[in-house]
Design an enzyme around this catalytic site. Structure first.
Site: not given
Length: 744
Positions: A268-270, A272
């Protein structure tokens, strides 16, 4: 048999020397297959241990002492160098995209990978496993630059899916290396997908997008990156048509894994995943969120540094019957496989990458490469009366170098770059001062690029007696970067006034060179039309070699045309804000050169040279069957006065397609290097069948339809009002029959 015995001997020696402290378990047995080793390791983990591994993408996945497993960090940025560490700083990705030079992009990526590996060896020997200290790169970024105001334009390769995809392929190969057993680092393609602004509410934003736009514009570069062998893909902050990307099964299982065959891990993006609850309000609790994300195909949470983490509810989700333990175990396997391919569980002596010395960091060869990359990224936008190159053997009497980017090391690098090392950093002032007997300098802006405090008198004093003026303007990360969009493409007010004052108070007939440092375009209509501004260079963010590279390009002081500008704009440069669509509108209508409805100031693929090129003898089959590639040739001659590179660009248009298509699209390109004056080269190109395919109206897949296609080959797009230093050859071909290519 001999190979296995040799490996076992190495293992035995390594154990004697203390490199392996864990028990003699099958997952450390290098004679077994990767799959056998991964299966053995995962079978030995408790569900609680797996939960901690999948939840801790940030700050170091914890050690498992009973198995001799060390901590591991999954978050390292490798866009422009080993981020936030002392390392060689290379140009921003948008500048690298402008080079149209995949081999150069790959060489830079490999140099970054070498330094990241050397740093990791040092960090791990010191017991350091924190953010930016690992081997798992979250690079390259492949989001399409669909709006010039987006803060993260600097991290992209530009607006074209084909250019971005080819560039990503060479980044993946460069970062991961070519060893048959081990990875140098692991690469990761981000952010998947339809993430291209706005940044202001990205943690809750829903990109409403048609299937055709998703398939035609946003997905293709990621597909190329996956086919190139990347080990991870990052799911993005936004939702797509109401479903958050990290919980989007269609995106990260149906398309990424099933259609494209991706075998790696999704991270995941940070933050997200947390924002699926707090931002998107798609699910209201951690248990259901971790279940949704795991089932959708997201292996690893890159979360906030402070708990609680959503993936720490994984055991509870299994207990409640919302997740199957067998699925959780399977989802952990790509992570362990990646660590094994990076050499984490093999004796160090087996892996040549562990022997890379720390001295490679800022090595002379890497510094030279950073300088070459910067030189080859500069786009020459204007050069009236062939003012450039200047002859450095005949010095000007007095040069004025002014503007907030004239001597500002921190503003000439992009976000996610190494720390600024002044020992190896040069600015325009450092190097361009030598073009004259005397140099005057004035920043003009007392507060950097925002330029709310403008010092007019200093600018007047600097330029009024000069016989050459260099104005250095731009944006920098105080104005454009992640989480920082612009509302307009106009220059900061003080900078525009600085430019106008420099023009007004510079003596008549004194040339002015404007150098721009930015990723997203700015309104340049005034500078473009002003006769006293004889030349304009778009420099993007060239990083540590800025001053050296600019000196070489301005004087053309490198052999074989290495400093002769040949870069091309990787995006469309609009004239003004009036040409822009609302940033939150994800329809591609009117966006990028492929769907443009307005006349740009500078078109995609545009860039000038100090020499001139002529294309001739275009040859290709005039009729082909649907589903086959079209191969062609032409002849290229340097008809100017200097050695130089040329970027051959090949475009097609659909003349009678039954479905909606881009107006024109890039299908092949080649940066042809070091062509001497009067030299002739044979050039080859291919239009792949996939490039001719269009997305069907019924959304069932890609199809090549019969009909007429326009083909253009040259140094820029066909039919442009603003001309580059080369011609364009135009022809047509016909496709017979129909070929359904399916989904990809």
């Amino acid at each position: 048999m001999f190979f296995k015995q040799a490996i076992l001997l190495v293992v035995f020696v390594a154990r004697i020397n203390g490199y392996i402290d864990a028990p003699d378990l099958p997952f450390r047995n290098v004679s077994l297959s990767w799959e056998e080793r991964v299966d053995d390791l995962v079978s030995r983990l408790t569900l609680e241990e797996i939960q901690e591994q999948l939840a801790k993408g940030t700050g170091g996945a914890p050690a498992i002492p009973r198995l001799g497993i060390e901590p591991w960090e999954w978050w390292t940025e490798c866009l422009n160098g080993d981020v936030n560490n002392n390392a060689t700083a290379f140009p921003s990705l948008i500048g690298m995209g402008a080079t149209f030079a995949p081999d150069l992009i790959g060489a830079v990526a490999h140099a970054i990978g070498i330094e990241v590996r050397a740093k990791y060896t040092k960090f791990s020997s010191e017991g350091k496993y924190k953010v930016y200290q690992g081997l798992s790169c979250l690079s390259p970024m492949l989001n399409i630059m669909r709006d010039p105001r987006w803060g993260r334009c600097e991290e992209t390769f530009g607006e074209d899916p084909y250019l971005s995809g080819i560039s990503s392929k060479h980044v993946v190969l460069g970062l991961q290396g070519d060893h048959p057993r081990y990875l140098l680092t692991s690469s990761g393609c981000k952010s998947f997908d339809a993430y291209a602004g706005p940044e202001t509410n990205r943690l809750a934003f829903d990109a409403v997008i048609s299937t055709r736009d998703l398939r035609t514009t946003f997905l293709p570069a990621f597909k190329t990156c996956v086919q190139s062998g990347t080990y991870n893909v990052m799911c993005s902050y936004n939702s797509i048509n109401g479903i958050p990307s990290c919980a989007n099964k269609e995106l990260i299982t149906d398309i990424l894994r099933n259609e494209w065959g991706f075998k790696g891990y999704v991270i995941s993006d940070a933050g997200a995943i947390e924002h699926i609850i707090s931002g998107h309000k798609y699910i209201n609790n951690s248990v259901d969120t971790v279940a949704a994300c795991i089932k959708a195909g997201c292996n690893l949470e890159l979360g906030p540094s402070d708990p609680p983490l959503v993936y720490e509810s994984m055991v509870e989700a299994v207990r409640q019957g919302k997740l199957q333990e067998s699925l959780v175990r399977e989802m952990s396997k790509p992570l362990w496989y990646t660590r094994m391919r990076l050499g984490d569980f093999d004796p160090p002596e087996m892996n040549p990458y562990t022997q890379i010395p720390i001295s490679v960091v800022q090595s002379e060869s890497n510094r030279d490469l950073a300088e070459l990359a910067a030189m080859q990224s500069f786009v020459l936008l204007k050069n009236n009366n062939n003012f450039l190159p200047v002859n450095d053997s005949t010095k000007f009497w007095r040069i004025a170098i002014v503007g907030p980017l004239a001597d500002n090391p921190s503003a000439q690098i992009s976000n996610y770059s190494p720390l600024v090392d002044l020992r190896y950093t040069s600015t325009p002032l450092d190097n361009l001062s030598s073009l004259a007997n005397q140099a005057e300098y004035a920043a003009g802006c007392n507060d950097g690029t925002v330029c709310l405090s403008y010092d007019k008198e200093r600018i007047i004093s600097a330029v009024r007696f000069a016989d050459f003026v260099v104005v250095c303007l731009g944006l920098g990360n105080r104005i454009e970067m992640e989480a920082r969009d612009r509302t307009s493409i106009t220059l900061p007010r003080g900078q525009l006034q600085l430019l106008k004052d420099a023009v007004r108070y510079t003596p008549e007939n004194v040339p002015i060179l404007l150098i721009l440092f930015n990723a997203g375009p700015v309104d340049l209509r005034w500078a473009d039309q002003e006769n006293k501004i004889v030349s304009i260079i778009e420099a993007f963010y060239p990083a540590q070699a800025t001053g050296n590279a600019l000196y070489h390009v301005i004087t053309n002081r490198k052999p074989y045309g290495l400093a002769n500008p040949a870069a091309r704009l990787p995006f469309t440069w609009p004239s003004s804000d009036d040409d822009l669509q609302p940033i939150a509108n994800y329809s591609m209508d009117g966006r990028t050169y492929r769907y443009l409805n307005t006349q740009p100031l500078y078109p995609f693929g545009y860039g000038l040279s100090y020499t001139k090129f002529t294309y001739s003898k275009l040859d290709y089959p005039k009729t082909i069957s649907a589903g086959t590639d079209l191969d062609g040739t032409c002849v290229l001659q340097n008809t100017g006065h200097y050695y130089g590179d040329e970027v051959m660009q090949v475009y097609i248009s659909w003349l009678n397609s039954p479905v909606v298509t881009p107006k024109i699209t890039l299908v092949d390109f080649n940066r042809i290097s070091s062509i001497a004056k009067n030299e002739t080269r044979d050039c080859f190109f291919t239009v792949k069948a996939e490039s001719m395919a269009v997305w069907r109206e019924d959304d069932t897949g890609w199809q090549v339809y019969p009909g007429r296609y326009r083909l253009s080959v040259g140094g820029q797009q066909p039919g442009q009002i603003r001309k580059a230093n080369s011609n364009v050859l135009i022809g047509e071909f016909t496709v017979t029959g129909t070929k359904f290519l399916g989904k990809y």
